[in-house]
Design a protein around this motif. Sequence first.
Motif, PDB file in Angstrom:
ATOM      1  N   ASN A   1     133.232  19.150  30.289  1.00 30.22           N
ATOM      2  CA  ASN A   1     132.254  19.995  29.577  1.00 30.22           C
ATOM      3  C   ASN A   1     132.135  19.585  28.115  1.00 30.22           C
ATOM      4  OD1 ASN A   1     131.677  21.506  31.830  1.00 30.22           O
ATOM      5  ND2 ASN A   1     133.133  23.133  31.340  1.00 30.22           N
TER       6      ASN A   1
ATOM      7  N   LEU B   1     128.459  20.627  26.647  1.00 26.84           N
ATOM      8  CA  LEU B   1     128.240  22.002  27.093  1.00 26.84           C
ATOM      9  C   LEU B   1     129.171  22.943  26.343  1.00 26.84           C
ATOM     10  CD1 LEU B   1     128.006  21.456  30.956  1.00 26.84           C
ATOM     11  CD2 LEU B   1     126.154  21.634  29.303  1.00 26.84           C
TER      12      LEU B   1
ATOM     13  N   ARG C   1     121.539  16.250  25.719  1.00 27.83           N
ATOM     14  CA  ARG C   1     121.745  16.548  27.140  1.00 27.83           C
ATOM     15  C   ARG C   1     120.516  16.167  27.946  1.00 27.83           C
ATOM     16  NH1 ARG C   1     124.230  21.530  25.226  1.00 27.83           N
ATOM     17  NH2 ARG C   1     122.279  22.653  25.561  1.00 27.83           N
TER      18      ARG C   1
ATOM     19  N   PHE D   1     127.608  19.427  38.749  1.00 31.30           N
ATOM     20  CA  PHE D   1     128.612  20.485  38.640  1.00 31.30           C
ATOM     21  C   PHE D   1     129.496  20.568  39.874  1.00 31.30           C
ATOM     22  CE2 PHE D   1     125.047  21.775  36.024  1.00 31.30           C
ATOM     23  CZ  PHE D   1     125.675  22.015  34.825  1.00 31.30           C
TER      24      PHE D   1
ATOM     25  N   ALA E   1     130.249  23.221  41.338  1.00 30.71           N
ATOM     26  CA  ALA E   1     129.682  24.169  42.302  1.00 30.71           C
ATOM     27  C   ALA E   1     128.188  23.928  42.543  1.00 30.71           C
ATOM     28  CB  ALA E   1     129.916  25.588  41.814  1.00 30.71           C
TER      29      ALA E   1
ATOM     30  N   ASN F   1     125.480  24.299  41.514  1.00 28.97           N
ATOM     31  CA  ASN F   1     124.609  25.043  40.599  1.00 28.97           C
ATOM     32  C   ASN F   1     123.127  24.759  40.795  1.00 28.97           C
ATOM     33  OD1 ASN F   1     126.359  26.723  39.254  1.00 28.97           O
ATOM     34  ND2 ASN F   1     126.910  25.178  37.735  1.00 28.97           N
TER      35      ASN F   1
ATOM     36  N   ILE G   1     119.388  26.136  41.821  1.00 31.33           N
ATOM     37  CA  ILE G   1     118.746  27.443  41.656  1.00 31.33           C
ATOM     38  C   ILE G   1     118.209  27.888  43.011  1.00 31.33           C
ATOM     39  CG2 ILE G   1     116.781  28.617  40.597  1.00 31.33           C
ATOM     40  CD1 ILE G   1     117.531  26.902  38.082  1.00 31.33           C
TER      41      ILE G   1
ATOM     42  N   ARG H   1     119.087  15.703  40.621  1.00 30.65           N
ATOM     43  CA  ARG H   1     118.689  16.427  39.416  1.00 30.65           C
ATOM     44  C   ARG H   1     119.348  15.811  38.186  1.00 30.65           C
ATOM     45  NH1 ARG H   1     120.115  22.637  39.332  1.00 30.65           N
ATOM     46  NH2 ARG H   1     122.182  21.786  38.894  1.00 30.65           N
TER      47      ARG H   1
ATOM     48  N   VAL I   1     122.475  26.524  33.718  1.00 32.70           N
ATOM     49  CA  VAL I   1     122.001  25.280  34.350  1.00 32.70           C
ATOM     50  C   VAL I   1     120.844  24.701  33.552  1.00 32.70           C
ATOM     51  CG1 VAL I   1     120.889  24.303  36.381  1.00 32.70           C
ATOM     52  CG2 VAL I   1     122.736  25.956  36.663  1.00 32.70           C
TER      53      VAL I   1
ATOM     54  N   SER J   1     122.022  23.196  30.441  1.00 35.09           N
ATOM     55  CA  SER J   1     122.805  21.971  30.624  1.00 35.09           C
ATOM     56  C   SER J   1     121.916  20.780  30.953  1.00 35.09           C
ATOM     57  CB  SER J   1     123.866  22.172  31.712  1.00 35.09           C
ATOM     58  OG  SER J   1     123.232  22.291  32.962  1.00 35.09           O
TER      59      SER J   1
ATOM     60  N   PRO K   1     126.081  27.324  26.838  1.00 35.51           N
ATOM     61  CA  PRO K   1     125.981  26.750  28.187  1.00 35.51           C
ATOM     62  C   PRO K   1     127.229  26.961  29.045  1.00 35.51           C
ATOM     63  CG  PRO K   1     125.219  25.181  26.553  1.00 35.51           C
ATOM     64  CD  PRO K   1     125.684  26.377  25.803  1.00 35.51           C
ATOM     65  N   VAL K   2     128.429  26.621  28.518  1.00 36.96           N
ATOM     66  CA  VAL K   2     129.628  26.783  29.354  1.00 36.96           C
ATOM     67  C   VAL K   2     129.845  28.210  29.784  1.00 36.96           C
ATOM     68  CG1 VAL K   2     131.479  25.099  29.158  1.00 36.96           C
ATOM     69  CG2 VAL K   2     130.850  26.496  27.152  1.00 36.96           C
TER      70      VAL K   2
END
Lengths: 221, 416
Positions: free
Chosen positions: A49, A54, A81, A89, A91, A93, A95, A154, B326, B329, B409-410
């Motif tokens: 991160n 992030l 970014r 990620f 998980a 992530n 949408i 993505r 998301v 990021s 973001p985190v």
Amino acid sequence: MIILDNVHKNYHCNGENLAVVKSANMHIKQGELVSVVGRSGSGKSTLLNLIGCLDTVSTGSIIINKTDVANMDGNEMAELRSQQIGFVFQAFNLIARSNAIKNVEIPMIYQGIKASERVRRAERILEKLNMLDRKYHYPNQLSGGQQQRVAIARALVNEPNLILADEPTGALDVKNARDIMAVFRSLANENKTVVIVTHDQEIAKMSDRVFTMIDGNLVEE
Amino acid sequence: MIIYFKLTAIFMTSLEALKENRLRTLLSLSGIMIGIASIVLVISINDSGRAVIFKELETFGLRSVWISRDMGDYYDNKSNFVRGSGLFDDDYQYIKENCCMSLLNISPIVNLRANGKIQIIGKDIRANVTGVNERFDKINNEKLIAGRFLSIDDVKNDRFVVVISQEIASMLSQAEIDNVLGARIKILSNWFHIVGVLGNKSRDFISSIGANKESANMRILAPYTTIQKINGNIREISYFQGEAKSISHAPKAVKEIKEYLNYKYKGIYKYNGETMVAYIKTANNILKNISLVGFVTALVSLVVGGLAVLNVMFMSVVERTREIGVRKSVGAKNRDILSQFVSEAILITSIGGVLGITLAYSIISTIVFLFQFDISVSSVGVLVALISTVTIGLLSGLYPAIKAANLKPVEALRYG
Ligand SMILES: Nc1ncnc2c1ncn2[C@@H]1O[C@H](COP(=O)(O)OP(=O)(O)OP(=O)(O)O)[C@@H](O)[C@H]1O
Ligand SMILES: [Mg+2]
């Protein structure tokens, strides 16, 4: 090119000061495929991160392509970014309300790319990842491996120089894991830097260099 | 161009998010809808009501003043009571020529002593027959729809001519208004020539506030001199109706006439003066009360509606914290997230606004259909509604949107 110089990250949690990353030093050249391994809770995701802008370091510095991230404001980090970094990620992530192709389009929205062009580029990248026939599927209509590939699509769609992937093969069987690693290898061959976090030694062995997080300290094998 | 593509994409995202929560969106915008409908209704009813009421008041002449004898002294002073209206031809001459700076025109009004049946070509019609002078059409704001009004010669020579109202004219001749011109009608035992026809007047508002119960549309006007003759050659005037220089001059005109009359008759008679000012005030008060009730309703529902939207936006931000993470990021800036949520709020309130305007429109159409009221949707009302809609969207969306935009973001990604 990424340089981590004595990066330190601590969290304030329930009145305690928790040092998650104590000392991380790294020097990664453009086009390298690098793995970070370590026990669960050792701080791998935290480190990734930080590299991915992030999160911000407590002390130390992270330099991405000759710029010190610490001197950037929120907008500049977002810009970085958007243009330089692709993040996959742990998980996925994705949408849930958007289908595969709409998920892949998201990073292009914030670069102000025209809708038709977004669709064209998203289709091209989905095809590369063998997911074109599933482009109208929603995340809950995809298997774990397929969701992972949409998430990778993505991350790649803005053609970043730096790809960061947190446990990209964690939810996959051996065959799928190897396929994903092949994608990362080919990206490295295109002179893109790839950093993956994994707890799988087999996967780690497929990279150019392996770092291990031991109790907040980063050591190279 | 880049900003345009970005904003359209953000707007489409908002649409999708709202579609996902269709029921919640609909519920949250119902308050806005009712508030906006009330705003449009209030402004429309106020506008149309004002138009209707003032159109009616104008048919009396907004600047009209009335002077008559105040019969109240009959009870104070029964033994010395002098009969009569207390107004005579020479008073008219004096007021017309010498008195009253604030007065523009004046007409004697002479009522027919016996308001009997009027025969015309075998028909019996009840009507009010009134004697007036040649200026009365201006004073009373009459619209002539055929022929001419009474002339100065008609008055001077006590001619047997009349001007009749449209309703009576149509009773006489259904086919053509002009056919009645030159026809003769019999009033008591006297034959009159019809020289003109007056347009109809509305009395809906006036009679609803109890100001005048007389039908305006069953009138026959004749020279006052002629009516005096029929009454038995009495040079008496029932009352005066005058036209003041302006609405605000009206009370002064009344005062000036009364001063003259009191001076002349040394208190034998008492006089009563009336103006339209009181009716205009009543009308304005009624309109003000309608508006006040409506605006309070509108304001309350808009505030409640705004709070509902605020609540939904907060829920939306919390539910979509991960999504915000998301988006950030992959390169969304704070202002992109801000526009996202503000556009969602404005979208909700705009849908509420459009539905509210539609609701107001159908309510007004129904009223027009059922009661034949003369109401139309005010374009000012619609404009005010649209502006309030966007403002409320902005106000209720901004705070949740700022909260969303400022998420790190985190932290956003770790949520849930
Ligand atoms: N926001 C936070 N506040 C407090 N502690 C945190 C926070 N985020 C992470 N930590 C702690 O930091 C440590 C490292 O977490 P991290 O997610 O980096 O581990 P990891 O190496 O990725 O583990 P895994 O392999 O299970 O994903 C954990 O002990 C965690 O409790
Ligand atoms: Mg992790």
